[in-house]
Design an enzyme around this catalytic site. Sequence first.
Site, PDB file in Angstrom:
ATOM      1  N   LYS A 105      60.349  48.356  66.442  1.00 10.41           N
ATOM      2  CA  LYS A 105      60.232  49.819  66.511  1.00 10.41           C
ATOM      3  C   LYS A 105      58.810  50.218  66.165  1.00 10.41           C
ATOM      4  CE  LYS A 105      61.300  54.071  64.237  1.00 10.41           C
ATOM      5  NZ  LYS A 105      61.945  54.753  63.110  1.00 10.41           N
ATOM      6  N   GLY A 166      63.289  62.609  57.561  1.00 14.41           N
ATOM      7  CA  GLY A 166      63.796  62.914  56.224  1.00 14.41           C
ATOM      8  C   GLY A 166      64.108  64.377  55.974  1.00 14.41           C
ATOM      9  N   ALA A 192      65.198  60.245  63.492  1.00 13.29           N
ATOM     10  CA  ALA A 192      64.595  61.158  62.508  1.00 13.29           C
ATOM     11  C   ALA A 192      65.155  62.568  62.558  1.00 13.29           C
ATOM     12  CB  ALA A 192      63.086  61.223  62.676  1.00 13.29           C
ATOM     13  N   GLY A 193      65.440  63.095  61.383  1.00 14.47           N
ATOM     14  CA  GLY A 193      65.808  64.501  61.244  1.00 14.47           C
ATOM     15  C   GLY A 193      67.290  64.808  61.238  1.00 14.47           C
ATOM     16  N   ASN A 214      68.727  57.154  58.712  1.00 16.90           N
ATOM     17  CA  ASN A 214      68.470  56.544  57.408  1.00 16.90           C
ATOM     18  C   ASN A 214      68.748  57.539  56.285  1.00 16.90           C
ATOM     19  OD1 ASN A 214      67.650  55.054  55.188  1.00 16.90           O
ATOM     20  ND2 ASN A 214      65.743  54.420  56.042  1.00 16.90           N
TER      21      ASN A 214
END
Lengths: 262, 67
Positions: A105, A166, A192-193, A214
């Site tokens: 990635k 995040g 993300a997000g 994550n």
Amino acid sequence: MEEGSLKKDIFKVANKKLKSRLIVGTGKYKNFRETAQAVKESGADMVTVAVRRINILDKKKPILTDYLNPKKIIYLPNTAGCFTSDDALRTLRLAREMGGWKLVKLEVLGDKKTLYPNMIETIKSTKVLVKEGFKVMVYCTDDPLLAKKLEDCGASAIMPLASPIGSGLGIQNKVNISLIIKQSKVPVVVDAGIGTASDATIAMEMGCDGVLINSAIANAKNPIRMARAFKNAVISGRDSYLSGRMKKNFFAIPSSPTDGII
Amino acid sequence: MAKIQLNGKKISIKPKATIYELLKKFKLNNKKVAIEHNGIIIPKSYYKKKYLKNNDKLEVVHFIGGG
């Protein structure tokens, strides 16, 4: 309903075949035991990992590979924290040397406050990595033109952000994500997000091929249960997308027959 | 003694030590790390052949949790 309408749905990315469309990050957990438990509950076949200096002096410090066996789960080395193409390339070349990882990635950041990707450096790095034989899943902005450019450069997957890394703000620009999904011939993974399970369902219902989570799992009060919530959310969203939703109507349409009303 | 920089820290090692010997000294599993020697990535098959000298810079990395 015709038979075979529930046929297996495999997620193919680069040369890998995945059962789960949920990819999870392994950062921000309390400890590796929690990481491993959350990964297990998530049902993910693939996890992102970071490359860092080993702590030479603290020999008792636990290491990730003791908790998540890279032979049993696919490690996706990531360039998180890299702000230049050179740093990202260096990181991924080291990752490849570590265990032969070619599927990686790429993430080249441009701004410390928003962690927004630097697309100029990202495109530059993608070209080099593809040339060196890497299969590159690329974290990117949700700009359809740049996403197309990445695909043309040989990216194995396009990974547009839903909102800043995040932030937990969910998908902020559905139109752009939809445009990217419609035009892409390689998998589109929202990265993300994402803040909560329903955000992942929305992404999957829109037709994303997968989601990468994550913080939304690791920062939940109960990460293990949240991991399971995401597993189910992604399955639901995918099934819903494949099923083809009903049409929206402005007025009510009764669910029971109107004939024979007493 | 030779002075080298290992992951940003200055350390002294015995002269003419190889990367393999250094990993052994620090009880590091060579299968789980990757090494950069003066900015160049060293293939694992060279760990026994690569000798360290004064002022060398060595980076030893591994996988950690990350998004």
